[in-house]
Design a protein around this motif. Structure first.
Motif, PDB file in Angstrom:
ATOM      1  N   GLU A 160       0.873  -1.167   0.000  1.00  0.00           N
ATOM      2  CA  GLU A 160       0.000   0.000   0.000  1.00  0.00           C
ATOM      3  C   GLU A 160       0.914   1.222   0.000  1.00  0.00           C
ATOM      4  OE1 GLU A 160      -3.872  -1.248   2.563  1.00  0.00           O
ATOM      5  OE2 GLU A 160      -2.066  -0.756   3.681  1.00  0.00           O
ATOM      6  N   GLU A 161       0.453   2.304  -0.637  1.00  0.00           N
ATOM      7  CA  GLU A 161       1.263   3.511  -0.672  1.00  0.00           C
ATOM      8  C   GLU A 161       0.440   4.715  -0.228  1.00  0.00           C
ATOM      9  OE1 GLU A 161       4.614   3.500  -3.855  1.00  0.00           O
ATOM     10  OE2 GLU A 161       2.786   2.836  -4.852  1.00  0.00           O
ATOM     11  N   MET A 162       1.116   5.634   0.465  1.00  0.00           N
ATOM     12  CA  MET A 162       0.493   6.873   0.901  1.00  0.00           C
ATOM     13  C   MET A 162       1.340   8.029   0.382  1.00  0.00           C
ATOM     14  SD  MET A 162      -0.499   8.231   4.719  1.00  0.00           S
ATOM     15  CE  MET A 162       1.193   8.306   5.304  1.00  0.00           C
ATOM     16  N   PHE A 163       0.684   9.023  -0.223  1.00  0.00           N
ATOM     17  CA  PHE A 163       1.328  10.184  -0.807  1.00  0.00           C
ATOM     18  C   PHE A 163       0.866  11.410  -0.037  1.00  0.00           C
ATOM     19  CE2 PHE A 163       0.994   6.858  -3.865  1.00  0.00           C
ATOM     20  CZ  PHE A 163       2.141   6.921  -4.624  1.00  0.00           C
ATOM     21  N   VAL A 164       1.814  12.176   0.521  1.00  0.00           N
ATOM     22  CA  VAL A 164       1.505  13.387   1.273  1.00  0.00           C
ATOM     23  C   VAL A 164       2.191  14.547   0.559  1.00  0.00           C
ATOM     24  CG1 VAL A 164       1.652  14.559   3.503  1.00  0.00           C
ATOM     25  CG2 VAL A 164       1.445  12.052   3.423  1.00  0.00           C
ATOM     26  N   VAL A 165       1.411  15.494   0.068  1.00  0.00           N
ATOM     27  CA  VAL A 165       1.969  16.629  -0.662  1.00  0.00           C
ATOM     28  C   VAL A 165       2.435  17.665   0.354  1.00  0.00           C
ATOM     29  CG1 VAL A 165       1.569  18.389  -2.420  1.00  0.00           C
ATOM     30  CG2 VAL A 165       0.422  16.154  -2.600  1.00  0.00           C
ATOM     31  N   LEU A 166       3.756  17.836   0.446  1.00  0.00           N
ATOM     32  CA  LEU A 166       4.350  18.774   1.405  1.00  0.00           C
ATOM     33  C   LEU A 166       4.410  20.192   0.852  1.00  0.00           C
ATOM     34  CD1 LEU A 166       7.319  16.522   2.588  1.00  0.00           C
ATOM     35  CD2 LEU A 166       5.077  16.805   3.680  1.00  0.00           C
ATOM     36  N   GLU A 167       4.707  20.320  -0.437  1.00  0.00           N
ATOM     37  CA  GLU A 167       4.792  21.623  -1.096  1.00  0.00           C
ATOM     38  C   GLU A 167       4.276  21.479  -2.517  1.00  0.00           C
ATOM     39  OE1 GLU A 167       8.939  22.740  -1.005  1.00  0.00           O
ATOM     40  OE2 GLU A 167       8.697  23.757   0.905  1.00  0.00           O
ATOM     41  N   GLY A 168       3.626  22.519  -3.010  1.00  0.00           N
ATOM     42  CA  GLY A 168       3.177  22.526  -4.392  1.00  0.00           C
ATOM     43  C   GLY A 168       1.890  21.749  -4.597  1.00  0.00           C
ATOM     44  N   THR A 169       1.676  21.349  -5.851  1.00  0.00           N
ATOM     45  CA  THR A 169       0.497  20.582  -6.235  1.00  0.00           C
ATOM     46  C   THR A 169       0.945  19.383  -7.056  1.00  0.00           C
ATOM     47  OG1 THR A 169      -0.882  22.561  -6.283  1.00  0.00           O
ATOM     48  CG2 THR A 169      -1.689  20.653  -7.494  1.00  0.00           C
ATOM     49  N   SER A 181      -2.554  17.694   0.943  1.00  0.00           N
ATOM     50  CA  SER A 181      -3.397  16.547   0.590  1.00  0.00           C
ATOM     51  C   SER A 181      -2.686  15.239   0.895  1.00  0.00           C
ATOM     52  CB  SER A 181      -3.744  16.573  -0.902  1.00  0.00           C
ATOM     53  OG  SER A 181      -4.476  17.717  -1.236  1.00  0.00           O
ATOM     54  N   VAL A 182      -3.499  14.224   1.193  1.00  0.00           N
ATOM     55  CA  VAL A 182      -3.009  12.868   1.434  1.00  0.00           C
ATOM     56  C   VAL A 182      -3.798  11.929   0.538  1.00  0.00           C
ATOM     57  CG1 VAL A 182      -2.714  11.024   3.131  1.00  0.00           C
ATOM     58  CG2 VAL A 182      -2.448  13.421   3.831  1.00  0.00           C
ATOM     59  N   CYS A 183      -3.107  11.080  -0.192  1.00  0.00           N
ATOM     60  CA  CYS A 183      -3.737  10.089  -1.058  1.00  0.00           C
ATOM     61  C   CYS A 183      -3.226   8.712  -0.648  1.00  0.00           C
ATOM     62  CB  CYS A 183      -3.388  10.372  -2.518  1.00  0.00           C
ATOM     63  SG  CYS A 183      -4.033   9.154  -3.689  1.00  0.00           S
ATOM     64  N   VAL A 184      -4.142   7.817  -0.282  1.00  0.00           N
ATOM     65  CA  VAL A 184      -3.787   6.440   0.080  1.00  0.00           C
ATOM     66  C   VAL A 184      -4.221   5.538  -1.066  1.00  0.00           C
ATOM     67  CG1 VAL A 184      -4.170   4.559   1.707  1.00  0.00           C
ATOM     68  CG2 VAL A 184      -4.019   6.915   2.538  1.00  0.00           C
ATOM     69  N   VAL A 185      -3.289   4.725  -1.573  1.00  0.00           N
ATOM     70  CA  VAL A 185      -3.573   3.855  -2.707  1.00  0.00           C
ATOM     71  C   VAL A 185      -3.379   2.406  -2.253  1.00  0.00           C
ATOM     72  CG1 VAL A 185      -2.990   3.295  -5.095  1.00  0.00           C
ATOM     73  CG2 VAL A 185      -2.756   5.661  -4.281  1.00  0.00           C
ATOM     74  N   ASN A 186      -4.450   1.632  -2.371  1.00  0.00           N
ATOM     75  CA  ASN A 186      -4.400   0.218  -1.999  1.00  0.00           C
ATOM     76  C   ASN A 186      -3.696  -0.601  -3.075  1.00  0.00           C
ATOM     77  OD1 ASN A 186      -7.393   1.176  -0.821  1.00  0.00           O
ATOM     78  ND2 ASN A 186      -6.063   0.103   0.596  1.00  0.00           N
ATOM     79  N   THR A 187      -3.291  -1.801  -2.718  1.00  0.00           N
ATOM     80  CA  THR A 187      -2.668  -2.709  -3.682  1.00  0.00           C
ATOM     81  C   THR A 187      -3.630  -2.966  -4.833  1.00  0.00           C
ATOM     82  OG1 THR A 187      -3.478  -4.652  -2.493  1.00  0.00           O
ATOM     83  CG2 THR A 187      -1.270  -3.873  -1.916  1.00  0.00           C
ATOM     84  N   GLU A 188      -3.073  -3.375  -5.948  1.00  0.00           N
ATOM     85  CA  GLU A 188      -3.828  -3.720  -7.161  1.00  0.00           C
ATOM     86  C   GLU A 188      -4.515  -2.513  -7.799  1.00  0.00           C
ATOM     87  OE1 GLU A 188      -3.185  -6.706  -8.313  1.00  0.00           O
ATOM     88  OE2 GLU A 188      -2.225  -7.302  -6.439  1.00  0.00           O
TER      89      GLU A 188
END
Length: 125
Positions: A57-66, A84-91
């Motif tokens: 699983e991956e989580m993306f946290v935007v610290l600066e910018g877009t 923003s935070v985006c959590v992406v599940n497997t598959e």
């Protein structure tokens, strides 16, 4: 008790081993046991590899910018402003991009800390 502190202004950004060499990578994973993490600097127009994780699983946290994420197949384009935070599940197919005119910085966290369990997919517009 054990801990590690990473101060943003003290991170050392390196050139990644593959993909766009315009990106900068500050590895955090050496301090972690049950996950992986890196801070990425993405100049305007840069794209990460489009891929589908089978184990992580991956989580993306935007610290600066877009940042822009392409999610699913066919891909849905989602804009992620700072904070923003985006959590992406497997598959789930995904691709991280900077489609803005300014540098973007993103913290990416993945668990479990495995590599080599992803399929890389063709880039799309």
């Amino acid at each position: 008790m054990s801990y590690t502190i990473f101060r943003y202004g003290e991170l050392e950004f390196q050139t990644p081993q593959r993909g766009s060499q315009d990106r900068g990578l500050a590895p955090l994973s050496e301090a972690l046991e049950n996950m992986r993490a890196n801070v990425w600097r993405l100049p305007p127009g840069v794209r990460g590899a489009r891929h589908l994780e089978h184990a992580q699983e991956e989580m993306f946290v935007v610290l600066e910018g877009t940042a822009t994420m392409l999610l699913g197949d066919p891909p849905e384009r989602v804009e992620l402003p700072q904070g923003s935070v985006c959590v992406v599940n497997t598959e789930t197919a995904l691709q991280l991009r900077n489609e803005s005119n300014a540098e973007t910085t993103v913290l990416i966290v993945g668990a479990p800390p495995v590599q080599g369990k992803a399929d890389y997919l063709p880039d799309v517009e």
